[in-house]
Enzyme design. Structure first.
Site, PDB file in Angstrom:
ATOM      1  N   GLU A 159     -37.649  29.688  -7.909  1.00  0.00           N
ATOM      2  CA  GLU A 159     -36.518  30.594  -7.702  1.00  0.00           C
ATOM      3  C   GLU A 159     -36.914  32.060  -7.857  1.00  0.00           C
ATOM      4  O   GLU A 159     -37.833  32.394  -8.600  1.00  0.00           O
ATOM      5  CB  GLU A 159     -35.409  30.277  -8.707  1.00  0.00           C
ATOM      6  CG  GLU A 159     -34.731  28.948  -8.448  1.00  0.00           C
ATOM      7  CD  GLU A 159     -34.149  28.319  -9.714  1.00  0.00           C
ATOM      8  OE1 GLU A 159     -32.935  28.097  -9.748  1.00  0.00           O
ATOM      9  OE2 GLU A 159     -34.922  28.077 -10.657  1.00  0.00           O
ATOM     10  N   CYS A 177     -36.314  39.691  -9.327  1.00  0.00           N
ATOM     11  CA  CYS A 177     -36.893  38.891 -10.405  1.00  0.00           C
ATOM     12  C   CYS A 177     -37.643  37.727  -9.771  1.00  0.00           C
ATOM     13  O   CYS A 177     -37.055  36.929  -9.037  1.00  0.00           O
ATOM     14  CB  CYS A 177     -35.788  38.389 -11.330  1.00  0.00           C
ATOM     15  SG  CYS A 177     -36.378  37.317 -12.668  1.00  0.00           S
ATOM     16  N   CYS A 190     -42.219  25.695 -16.398  1.00  0.00           N
ATOM     17  CA  CYS A 190     -42.873  26.451 -17.473  1.00  0.00           C
ATOM     18  C   CYS A 190     -43.294  25.493 -18.571  1.00  0.00           C
ATOM     19  O   CYS A 190     -42.569  24.545 -18.895  1.00  0.00           O
ATOM     20  CB  CYS A 190     -41.914  27.507 -18.034  1.00  0.00           C
ATOM     21  SG  CYS A 190     -42.673  28.626 -19.245  1.00  0.00           S
ATOM     22  N   CYS A 227     -39.578  27.398 -24.504  1.00  0.00           N
ATOM     23  CA  CYS A 227     -38.591  28.138 -25.308  1.00  0.00           C
ATOM     24  C   CYS A 227     -37.289  27.335 -25.284  1.00  0.00           C
ATOM     25  O   CYS A 227     -36.750  27.030 -24.221  1.00  0.00           O
ATOM     26  CB  CYS A 227     -38.368  29.531 -24.718  1.00  0.00           C
ATOM     27  SG  CYS A 227     -39.856  30.558 -24.717  1.00  0.00           S
ATOM     28  N   CYS A 247     -33.974  28.222 -23.229  1.00  0.00           N
ATOM     29  CA  CYS A 247     -34.147  28.525 -21.810  1.00  0.00           C
ATOM     30  C   CYS A 247     -34.107  27.245 -20.975  1.00  0.00           C
ATOM     31  O   CYS A 247     -34.840  26.290 -21.260  1.00  0.00           O
ATOM     32  CB  CYS A 247     -35.482  29.248 -21.605  1.00  0.00           C
ATOM     33  SG  CYS A 247     -35.861  29.628 -19.877  1.00  0.00           S
ATOM     34  N   GLY A 303     -41.717  30.449 -15.451  1.00  0.00           N
ATOM     35  CA  GLY A 303     -43.131  30.468 -15.790  1.00  0.00           C
ATOM     36  C   GLY A 303     -43.536  31.560 -16.756  1.00  0.00           C
ATOM     37  O   GLY A 303     -42.813  32.518 -17.015  1.00  0.00           O
ATOM     38  N   GLU A 304     -44.737  31.387 -17.307  1.00  0.00           N
ATOM     39  CA  GLU A 304     -45.369  32.360 -18.197  1.00  0.00           C
ATOM     40  C   GLU A 304     -46.489  33.042 -17.402  1.00  0.00           C
ATOM     41  O   GLU A 304     -47.526  32.430 -17.113  1.00  0.00           O
ATOM     42  CB  GLU A 304     -45.934  31.645 -19.428  1.00  0.00           C
ATOM     43  CG  GLU A 304     -46.904  32.453 -20.275  1.00  0.00           C
ATOM     44  CD  GLU A 304     -46.396  33.805 -20.701  1.00  0.00           C
ATOM     45  OE1 GLU A 304     -46.992  34.822 -20.269  1.00  0.00           O
ATOM     46  OE2 GLU A 304     -45.412  33.874 -21.462  1.00  0.00           O
ATOM     47  N   SER A 322     -43.200  40.032 -18.079  1.00  0.00           N
ATOM     48  CA  SER A 322     -42.650  39.558 -19.346  1.00  0.00           C
ATOM     49  C   SER A 322     -43.423  38.342 -19.839  1.00  0.00           C
ATOM     50  O   SER A 322     -43.629  37.383 -19.090  1.00  0.00           O
ATOM     51  CB  SER A 322     -41.175  39.190 -19.173  1.00  0.00           C
ATOM     52  OG  SER A 322     -40.644  38.655 -20.376  1.00  0.00           O
ATOM     53  N   SER A 352     -41.103  38.779 -25.117  1.00  0.00           N
ATOM     54  CA  SER A 352     -39.925  38.044 -25.584  1.00  0.00           C
ATOM     55  C   SER A 352     -40.072  37.781 -27.070  1.00  0.00           C
ATOM     56  O   SER A 352     -40.872  36.938 -27.487  1.00  0.00           O
ATOM     57  CB  SER A 352     -39.794  36.719 -24.811  1.00  0.00           C
ATOM     58  OG  SER A 352     -39.499  36.963 -23.459  1.00  0.00           O
ATOM     59  N   LEU A 353     -39.282  38.484 -27.859  1.00  0.00           N
ATOM     60  CA  LEU A 353     -39.359  38.367 -29.319  1.00  0.00           C
ATOM     61  C   LEU A 353     -38.401  37.292 -29.820  1.00  0.00           C
ATOM     62  O   LEU A 353     -38.822  36.292 -30.398  1.00  0.00           O
ATOM     63  CB  LEU A 353     -39.046  39.723 -29.949  1.00  0.00           C
ATOM     64  CG  LEU A 353     -39.185  39.839 -31.454  1.00  0.00           C
ATOM     65  CD1 LEU A 353     -40.603  39.544 -31.902  1.00  0.00           C
ATOM     66  CD2 LEU A 353     -38.747  41.230 -31.920  1.00  0.00           C
ATOM     67  N   ASN A 354     -37.113  37.530 -29.665  1.00  0.00           N
ATOM     68  CA  ASN A 354     -36.069  36.520 -29.863  1.00  0.00           C
ATOM     69  C   ASN A 354     -35.906  35.999 -31.287  1.00  0.00           C
ATOM     70  O   ASN A 354     -35.125  35.068 -31.522  1.00  0.00           O
ATOM     71  CB  ASN A 354     -36.305  35.320 -28.933  1.00  0.00           C
ATOM     72  CG  ASN A 354     -36.460  35.740 -27.487  1.00  0.00           C
ATOM     73  OD1 ASN A 354     -35.769  36.653 -27.031  1.00  0.00           O
ATOM     74  ND2 ASN A 354     -37.381  35.131 -26.778  1.00  0.00           N
ATOM     75  N   ASN A 385     -27.244  33.495 -22.046  1.00  0.00           N
ATOM     76  CA  ASN A 385     -26.506  33.025 -20.881  1.00  0.00           C
ATOM     77  C   ASN A 385     -26.310  31.517 -20.974  1.00  0.00           C
ATOM     78  O   ASN A 385     -27.280  30.772 -21.111  1.00  0.00           O
ATOM     79  CB  ASN A 385     -27.268  33.395 -19.605  1.00  0.00           C
ATOM     80  CG  ASN A 385     -27.342  34.895 -19.428  1.00  0.00           C
ATOM     81  OD1 ASN A 385     -26.325  35.570 -19.334  1.00  0.00           O
ATOM     82  ND2 ASN A 385     -28.554  35.447 -19.412  1.00  0.00           N
ATOM     83  N   CYS A 408     -30.875  35.467 -16.792  1.00  0.00           N
ATOM     84  CA  CYS A 408     -32.020  35.224 -17.664  1.00  0.00           C
ATOM     85  C   CYS A 408     -31.874  33.883 -18.380  1.00  0.00           C
ATOM     86  O   CYS A 408     -30.859  33.616 -19.023  1.00  0.00           O
ATOM     87  CB  CYS A 408     -32.112  36.361 -18.677  1.00  0.00           C
ATOM     88  SG  CYS A 408     -33.428  36.175 -19.878  1.00  0.00           S
TER      89      CYS A 408
END
Length: 374
Positions: A111, A124, A131, A135, A138, A181-182, A213, A236-238, A313, A355
């Site tokens: 996507e 984006c 991935c 996480c 996600c 993906g990373e 990112s 990405s800290l989170n 989200n 996101c």
């Protein structure tokens, strides 16, 4: 995958994929054909600056060379399996990708999201199908890793939306490598695509408008730091401590916060640049005032940072949204202690384009269904 319709060469003839090749690779390709190297430069400009995907359209090439390229090369574009238009003007693209000759490069779906706004558009894009980082907040993580994308497949996610919306494009284009993906776990194809995106003779997008990112792959951050041509970096800290981050992002067990922050300290920022930290705010989990104070302490050793607070989200995951009041309190704590912080509401939530929502979902009326990775 849509391929420009060229004459078929004999089965023994090697067909060369042009999309994703650098200027030097295309120059070498033309020399191997017995043509001047500058023909490769012309092909490069036509592909990326002019978005010509059929070699027969490259009219500054001799007719004989165009005919030969039609037999011996192709420009492969993803199949647009479905498009989802959001009420906010965003468009989520669901692309079908074929297998390739590269190891493990089997068919896949992926996507990208086109987001127009005043004076600019942001695209984006994905760097892997699925991935492997897992996480937990996600939806993409539920897919697992299907396969890495090639440089051409990454570039196509930029080129096709730009071409489709060419009549309405704003002066500025932003590219964010924040889809599936990373990126730093598919380093070489990602950087091959990024170099073309940033090349003034290619897509010509400024490094100030391209952001990669990462979930915090420390060796990848160190490797990116050595690149002469590179995008901005977002992390990405989170979470505000290791225990919290271990639970949300298992990659933290391999690259804990101390190692991540140290890599950030060593990262060479350009004069105009800062490190961006993304913080997905989860209701009742990482949104307390004490979390905000811990984030301030965590980022204190770094010179130039900003924090983007991203309201979670919704998806079929065991988390909940934080209230706007709670998010604003969190933001104010950061700002009052000298950490620039902004609330970033995602676009395209109504079509699962926001996101953390990219999970190969097809939308039929009120129903959602998962697309087979192929």
């Amino acid at each position: 995958m849509k391929t420009a319709e060229f004459s078929l060469a004999p089965e023994t003839l090697m067909i060369t994929e042009l999309l994703g090749k650098s200027k030097e690779e295309l120059r070498e390709f033309c020399v191997a054909l017995g043509e001047p190297a500058f023909r490769g430069t012309q092909i490069y400009h036509a592909l990326y600056a002019e978005r010509k995907f059929d070699v027969r359209q490259i009219t500054n090439l001799p007719a004989a060379l165009r005919e030969r390229l039609a037999r011996e090369a192709h420009v492969s574009l993803p199949e647009v399996k479905q498009k989802f238009a959001s009420a906010d003007g965003s468009v989520r693209y669901l692309f079908g990708l074929p297998g390739t000759e590269e190891k493990l490069a089997r068919p896949a779906s992926v996507e990208a999201v086109f987001m127009p706004s005043e004076g600019r558009q942001t695209i984006c894009i994905s760097t892997q199908a699925g991935c492997a980082v897992d996480c937990h907040f996600c939806l993409t993580a539920k897919l697992g890793l299907i396969r890495n994308l090639t440089a051409g497949e990454i570039l196509a996610q930029v080129l096709l939306p730009l071409e489709e919306h060419q009549g309405q494009l704003a002066p500025q284009t932003n590219i964010v490598l924040m889809g599936q993906g990373e990126p730093l776990l598919n380093f070489e194809p990602v950087m091959a695509a990024v170099r073309i995106i940033l090349d003034p003779a290619g897509l010509g997008i400024s490094p100030k408008h391209v952001t990669l990112s990462t979930s915090g792959i420390v060796p990848g951050i160190e490797r990116l730091a050595q690149e002469k041509v590179r995008p901005k970096l977002a992390i990405s800290l989170n979470a505000s401590n290791d225990e919290q981050r271990d639970a949300l992002m298992p990659i933290n067990k391999k690259y804990p916060l101390a190692a991540l922050i140290n890599a950030c300290k060593e990262y060479p920022l350009r004069t105009w640049e800062h490190l961006t930290f993304e913080y997905v705010v989860l209701g009742g989990l990482n949104d307390a005032a004490e979390d905000a104070r811990r984030v301030v302490r965590l980022l204190a050793p770094l010179k130039s940072v900003k924090v983007n607070l991203i309201p979670w989200n919704p998806g079929e995951l065991p988390y909940r949204e934080s209230s706007p009041e709670r998010i604003e309190e969190f933001r104010q704590i950061l700002v009052e202690r000298g950490v620039p912080a902004f609330v970033r509401y995602s676009r395209g939530r109504d079509v699962m384009a926001a996101c953390g929502q990219l999970a190969l979902l097809q939308i039929d009326g009120a129903r959602l269904s998962v697309v087979s990775p192929q």
